[in-house]
Design an enzyme around this catalytic site. Structure first.
Site, short mmCIF file in Angstrom:
data_model
loop_
_atom_site.label_atom_id
_atom_site.label_comp_id
_atom_site.label_asym_id
_atom_site.label_seq_id
_atom_site.Cartn_x
_atom_site.Cartn_y
_atom_site.Cartn_z
N HIS A 162 32.95 35.52 30.05
CA HIS A 162 31.93 35.12 31.08
C HIS A 162 30.68 35.01 30.19
CE1 HIS A 162 33.11 35.95 35.12
NE2 HIS A 162 33.80 36.82 34.62
N LYS B 79 37.38 29.92 33.09
CA LYS B 79 35.97 30.10 33.67
C LYS B 79 35.13 28.82 33.53
CE LYS B 79 36.65 34.86 33.98
NZ LYS B 79 37.34 35.14 35.21
N SER C 157 31.28 41.12 34.20
CA SER C 157 31.80 40.04 35.24
C SER C 157 31.00 40.59 36.45
CB SER C 157 33.14 39.90 35.39
OG SER C 157 33.73 41.03 35.49
C1 LIG Z 1 35.98 40.05 31.55
C2 LIG Z 1 37.13 39.37 31.89
N1 LIG Z 1 38.22 39.46 30.96
C3 LIG Z 1 39.40 38.75 31.38
C4 LIG Z 1 39.52 38.08 32.66
C5 LIG Z 1 40.87 37.45 32.78
O1 LIG Z 1 40.74 35.99 32.45
P1 LIG Z 1 41.99 35.13 33.14
O2 LIG Z 1 41.52 34.82 34.55
O3 LIG Z 1 41.87 33.83 32.19
O4 LIG Z 1 43.13 36.03 33.06
C6 LIG Z 1 38.37 37.85 33.43
C7 LIG Z 1 38.47 37.27 34.74
O5 LIG Z 1 38.56 37.79 35.82
C8 LIG Z 1 37.29 38.64 32.93
O6 LIG Z 1 36.19 38.59 33.94
#
Ligand SMILES: Cc1ncc(COP(=O)(O)O)c(C=O)c1O
Length: 388
Positions: free
Chosen positions: A204, A235, A176
């Site tokens: 992502h 997202k 990310s």
């Molecule tokens: C790789 C990854 N996993 C999980 C999440 C968490 O997702 P959520 O915002 O739906 O809790 C994110 C979000 O920032 C992320 O980048």
């Protein structure tokens, strides 16, 4: 001074104090932020679905039919037909047998990892994995071994040296903060040679990689080779929520054992209906994903040519490398003054000394929007000394 104010002062002095800005408009390529109209290079609204009329209509209808709150956890008070419909549509989209919808992507990782892994087991986690994976690993009480970023060779050596009965390799599909893609073929090969399961967090990757945005596993043509996928609906899907996708037995097991499923209320009808609409859009239309890829290529080529270092990105995540957190903060503040909302990211989200401005691209941006952003990156970069 007490603990709290001392810590806040330290964060401010090191440029790591995070000021949360206030948004006064719907998500889109331009936003009203702290009262100013600015170009949005901050959000994960990759496909522009967060303010799409089809998703909004679905949410409104669901409120009329099902009301607002779910009133309890799904295992006690029953699950909405909408949750089941979303799970079936997600499973079909991801090309797996089954899916389980959860409240967020963060929750999805907390649901899976401690349910599957426990004392005496060993988890192999990429050193740059997301915080929710790290927390899920900590909660599991399994031994945690971090392997060097995206290094399938070192992963293989570590797996070979492990005497644990049950082994699980976990990686982000797309990282990310850097936008690079996990080397899944090598990871799967190493795991297969040493009897380890593989889990991919595709937060992502979905909506971005693969056919019509089906994600990282689809991008590599590795369907059936990954044991567990987690993902987010916040997202590219433009709503909020998370999910786990995989074999039917994996999902059945999680319904019995995953604590966020068993002990926390479900997503609302409105969110769930909007998610269904998003999956339907993506299942039938590849245009948004193609526009996103075009926009990313256009923006990144010009930003690189202007002399910025944008690291190893292979996706629309565009880290403009700065170095020191204070310099990244000043660059971001200057950009904001010039009409561009692009947040500085520093430690602990990224390693010390690698602070950056993370520019996020969307299918909703027009070429004029992108040109404006590039022009302002260059002028603010020069004014703050980031661009020599
Ligand atoms: C790789 C990854 N996993 C999980 C999440 C968490 O997702 P959520 O915002 O739906 O809790 C994110 C979000 O920032 C992320 O980048």
């Amino acid at each position: 001074m007490n603990f709290f104010s001392e810590e806040i002062e330290k964060l401010k002095a090191s440029g790591l104090y995070n000021s949360v800005r206030e948004i006064g408009s719907a998500q889109g390529p331009w936003l009203v932020v702290d009262g100013a109209r600015v170009l949005n290079l901050c959000s994960n609204n990759y496909l522009g679905l967060a303010n799409d009329p089809r998703l909004k209509d679905a949410a409104k209808k669901a409120v009329d039919e099902f009301g607002t709150g779910p009133a309890a956890v799904r295992s006690i008070a029953g699950t909405l037909t909408l949750h089941r419909e979303l799970e079936a549509k997600l499973a079909a989209f991801k090309g797996v047998e089954a899916a389980l919808a959860l409240q967020s992507g963060f929750m999805a990782n907390l649901a899976v990892i401690p349910a599957v892994m426990g004392e005496g087991d060993e988890i192999f986690s990429d050193e740059l994995n997301h915080a929710s994976i790290i927390d899920g690993c900590r909660l599991s009480k399994a031994k945690l071994t971090r392997y060097p970023h995206a290094d399938a060779g070192s992963l293989g050596d570590l797996l070979k040296a492990s005497g644990a009965n049950k082994k699980l390799v976990i990686t982000d599909g797309v990282f990310s903060m850097d936008g690079d893609i996990a080397p899944l073929p090598g990871i799967i090969k190493a795991a297969g040679e040493h009897g380890a399961m593989v889990m991919v967090d595709d937060a992502h990757g979905e909506g971005v990689l693969g056919r019509g945005g089906r994600g990282t596993v689809n991008h590599f043509g590795l369907h059936g080779k990954v044991d567990i996928e987690t993902g987010t609906l916040s997202k590219a899907f433009g709503v909020v929520g998370g999910y786990v996708a995989g074999r039917r037995d994996v999902i059945d097991f999680l319904v019995q054992r995953a604590r966020p499923f068993l002990f926390s209320s479900a997503a609302t009808a409105a969110d769930t209906a909007a998610c269904i609409a998003a999956v339907e859009v993506l299942s039938h239309d590849t245009g948004l994903v193609e526009k996103l890829r075009d926009n990313a290529g256009y923006f990144q080529e010009r930003v690189r040519r202007a002399g910025f270092d944008i690291g190893r990105t292979m996706t629309p995540i565009t880290p403009v490398m700065v170095g020191e957190a204070t310099a990244a903060r000043d660059f971001s503040a200057r950009l904001f003054k010039e009409g561009v909302f692009a947040q500085a990211i520093g430690f602990p989200t990224v390693p010390k000394g690698s602070a950056r401005i993370r520019c996020m691209l969307s299918a909703a941006h027009t070429r004029d929007d992108l040109d404006f952003g590039i022009e302002k990156l260059i002028s603010a970069g020069r004014a703050t000394g980031v661009l020599k």
